[in-house]
Write an enzyme that holds these catalytic residues in place. Structure first.
Site, PDB file in Angstrom:
ATOM      1  N   SER A 166       1.663  -5.595   2.917  1.00  0.00           N
ATOM      2  CA  SER A 166       3.054  -5.601   3.378  1.00  0.00           C
ATOM      3  C   SER A 166       3.913  -6.588   2.585  1.00  0.00           C
ATOM      4  O   SER A 166       5.038  -6.883   2.989  1.00  0.00           O
ATOM      5  CB  SER A 166       3.105  -5.957   4.866  1.00  0.00           C
ATOM      6  N   CYS A 193       0.870  -1.176   0.000  1.00  0.00           N
ATOM      7  CA  CYS A 193       0.000   0.000   0.000  1.00  0.00           C
ATOM      8  C   CYS A 193       0.911   1.232   0.000  1.00  0.00           C
ATOM      9  O   CYS A 193       2.133   1.134   0.167  1.00  0.00           O
ATOM     10  CB  CYS A 193      -0.900  -0.002   1.232  1.00  0.00           C
ATOM     11  N   HIS A 197      -0.799  -4.514  18.648  1.00  0.00           N
ATOM     12  CA  HIS A 197      -0.371  -4.100  17.307  1.00  0.00           C
ATOM     13  C   HIS A 197       0.157  -2.669  17.379  1.00  0.00           C
ATOM     14  O   HIS A 197      -0.369  -1.828  18.109  1.00  0.00           O
ATOM     15  CB  HIS A 197      -1.547  -4.185  16.333  1.00  0.00           C
ATOM     16  N   GLU A 222       0.024  -0.097  15.353  1.00  0.00           N
ATOM     17  CA  GLU A 222      -0.921   0.984  15.029  1.00  0.00           C
ATOM     18  C   GLU A 222      -1.904   1.204  16.170  1.00  0.00           C
ATOM     19  O   GLU A 222      -2.215   2.346  16.523  1.00  0.00           O
ATOM     20  CB  GLU A 222      -1.692   0.659  13.750  1.00  0.00           C
ATOM     21  N   SER A 242       1.598 -10.250   9.902  1.00  0.00           N
ATOM     22  CA  SER A 242       0.810  -9.198   9.262  1.00  0.00           C
ATOM     23  C   SER A 242      -0.675  -9.348   9.578  1.00  0.00           C
ATOM     24  O   SER A 242      -1.318 -10.332   9.188  1.00  0.00           O
ATOM     25  CB  SER A 242       1.020  -9.227   7.750  1.00  0.00           C
ATOM     26  N   SER A 243      -1.242  -8.371  10.265  1.00  0.00           N
ATOM     27  CA  SER A 243      -2.671  -8.369  10.561  1.00  0.00           C
ATOM     28  C   SER A 243      -3.479  -8.297   9.270  1.00  0.00           C
ATOM     29  O   SER A 243      -4.483  -9.004   9.090  1.00  0.00           O
ATOM     30  CB  SER A 243      -3.011  -7.170  11.468  1.00  0.00           C
ATOM     31  N   ASN A 244      -3.030  -7.464   8.352  1.00  0.00           N
ATOM     32  CA  ASN A 244      -3.692  -7.337   7.060  1.00  0.00           C
ATOM     33  C   ASN A 244      -3.622  -8.647   6.274  1.00  0.00           C
ATOM     34  O   ASN A 244      -4.576  -9.055   5.606  1.00  0.00           O
ATOM     35  CB  ASN A 244      -3.044  -6.199   6.267  1.00  0.00           C
ATOM     36  N   THR A 258      -6.795   0.606  10.867  1.00  0.00           N
ATOM     37  CA  THR A 258      -6.996   0.855   9.432  1.00  0.00           C
ATOM     38  C   THR A 258      -6.907  -0.400   8.573  1.00  0.00           C
ATOM     39  O   THR A 258      -7.430  -0.406   7.447  1.00  0.00           O
ATOM     40  CB  THR A 258      -5.965   1.874   8.902  1.00  0.00           C
ATOM     41  N   CYS A 295      -8.747   1.754   6.068  1.00  0.00           N
ATOM     42  CA  CYS A 295      -8.130   2.344   4.881  1.00  0.00           C
ATOM     43  C   CYS A 295      -8.798   1.795   3.631  1.00  0.00           C
ATOM     44  O   CYS A 295      -8.945   0.579   3.480  1.00  0.00           O
ATOM     45  CB  CYS A 295      -6.631   2.049   4.869  1.00  0.00           C
TER      46      CYS A 295
END
Length: 295
Positions: free
Chosen positions: A273, A12, A128, A130, A229-231, A166, A201
Site C-alpha cells: 500500500s 500490488c 479489517h 477484507e 496497513s496489515s501488510n 490475503t 496473495c
C-alpha cells in the site's frame, strides 16, 4: 552513502487498480465517495482527497442516494451491494480479483460445510475490511483468529475449514494451521475433517524472501508504510528480523538524522500500500542528510 529503493516494493496490482479507477472517475467528476480508506496510507489518501475523493464510513453510506461510491480493493460483504440497490448507488467496484476469488471460495465452503456442522475459520485481523468482506460470505458466522488464544472459539470435534486474509504472513498462517492440527488431535478429532487453504496473495508472499535478501544487503533499512496497513506490519516484521537497524516511518518527516551517521548503504522498501512517489521522497531526504554528514 548510497540510497537504494527496493524495486519489488510498492503497490500490488489490486491497490494500483483501485487508485487508477478512482483517478479515472475523478477526471470527469468533481467528487467521488469511497467506502473506507482507499489505501492504508495517509499520504496517498490526502493526495486523492485533493483531487475530490471523499472517504466515508458505513453510517454515511446509509444516508447516500443517487451517487457514485468506490469499493476499494479489500472487497465488501453482500449487504453493501444490497444497500447500494436500495439507495440507487452506482458502485465503482475496484475489489481485487484475488479477494473476489477468495470470497467465492469462502462462500462455497460455507454452503458445503454448513450442512455437515462444519466451521469456517479465517486467519486475519478482526475488523479489517477484507476480513469483514470474507466473514460476510458466511452471514458473519465465521471464526476470526489472529492469536493462539483465539482458537478457543473453535469446536475441534467438528469439521474445520481454514482460510487466510490475503495479506497475512505465510509463516503465521502455517503456524496457525499447525496449532489447529495439534488441538484436533488432542480433542480426539480426525485430521481428515480439517481443510487448510493457503489463500495468501502470491504477490504478497513472494515479497518476503525478496525483502529478506534486500534487508541483508544494507547497513540500514527504512520501511515506509501507513501504520494501519496489515501488510506493512507483516513485512516490517520480515525486514527487522533480518536487519536490526530497521526503522518504520510513514513519511520523510519521521526520519531521524542519527540513524544515518557513518552509514555506507541505506535500503528503502515498503508495503503493498506504499506509493513509489513516497519512497522516492524518503530517499531524496536521506540523500540530503547524507550530504551533510561529517566524514
Amino acid at each position: 552513502m548510497t540510497v537504494t529503493i527496493d524495486k519489488n516494493s510498492g503497490y500490488c496490482f489490486g491497490v494500483e487498480f483501485a487508485i487508477q479507477m478512482a483517478e479515472d472517475e475523478l477526471a470527469n467528476e468533481p467528487t467521488l465517495y469511497c467506502l473506507g480508506d482507499i489505501v492504508h496510507n495517509s499520504m496517498e489518501v490526502e493526495r486523492l482527497h485533493q483531487q475530490g475523493l471523499r472517504i466515508i464510513g458505513r453510517e454515511q453510506l446509509q444516508e447516500l442516494h443517487d451517487c457514485k461510491v468506490l469499493i476499494r480493493a479489500h472487497g465488501e460483504p453482500p449487504e453493501t451491494y444490497a444497500l447500494a440497490l436500495r439507495n440507487n448507488l452506482e458502485l465503482i467496484d475496484a475489489s481485487c480479483p484475488v479477494v473476489l476469488k477468495l470470497q467465492n471460495r469462502v462462500k462455497h465452503a460455507f454452503d458445503t460445510t454448513n450442512r455437515q456442522q462444519g466451521q469456517i475459520v479465517i486467519y486475519g485481523e478482526p475488523g479489517h475490511a477484507e476480513v469483514a468482506g470474507l466473514n460476510g460470505q458466511t452471514g458473519n458466522r465465521s471464526i476470526i483468529v489472529m492469536k493462539e488464544e483465539d482458537l478457543d472459539q473453535i469446536d475441534f470435534t467438528r469439521p474445520v475449514t481454514l482460510f487466510s486474509q490475503t495479506t497475512k504472513s505465510t509463516k503465521g498462517f502455517y503456524r496457525m494451521k499447525e496449532l489447529i492440527e495439534e488441538r484436533i488431535t488432542a480433542a480426539g478429532g480426525e485430521l481428515t475433517s480439517f481443510d487448510a487453504n493457503d489463500s495468501i496473495c502470491r504477490q504478497v508472499s513472494n515479497r518476503e524472501p525478496a525483502l529478506t535478501r534486500f534487508a541483508a544487503q544494507h547497513d540500514v533499512i527504512v520501511f515506509v508504510s501507513g501504520r494501519k496497513s496489515s501488510n506493512g506490519k507483516a513485512l516490517f516484521g520480515v525486514v527487522s528480523q533480518h536487519n536490526a537497524r530497521s526503522y518504520f516511518v510513514e513519511n520523510d518527516e519521521e526520519l531521524d538524522e542519527a540513524w544515518f551517521q557513518n552509514v555506507g548503504s541505506v535500503g528503502i522498501c515498503g508495503a503493498t500500500s506504499t506509493p513509489m512517489w513516497l519512497m522516492q521522497r524518503v530517499a531524496d531526504r536521506i540523500a540530503q542528510i547524507g550530504e551533510v554528514q561529517p566524514a
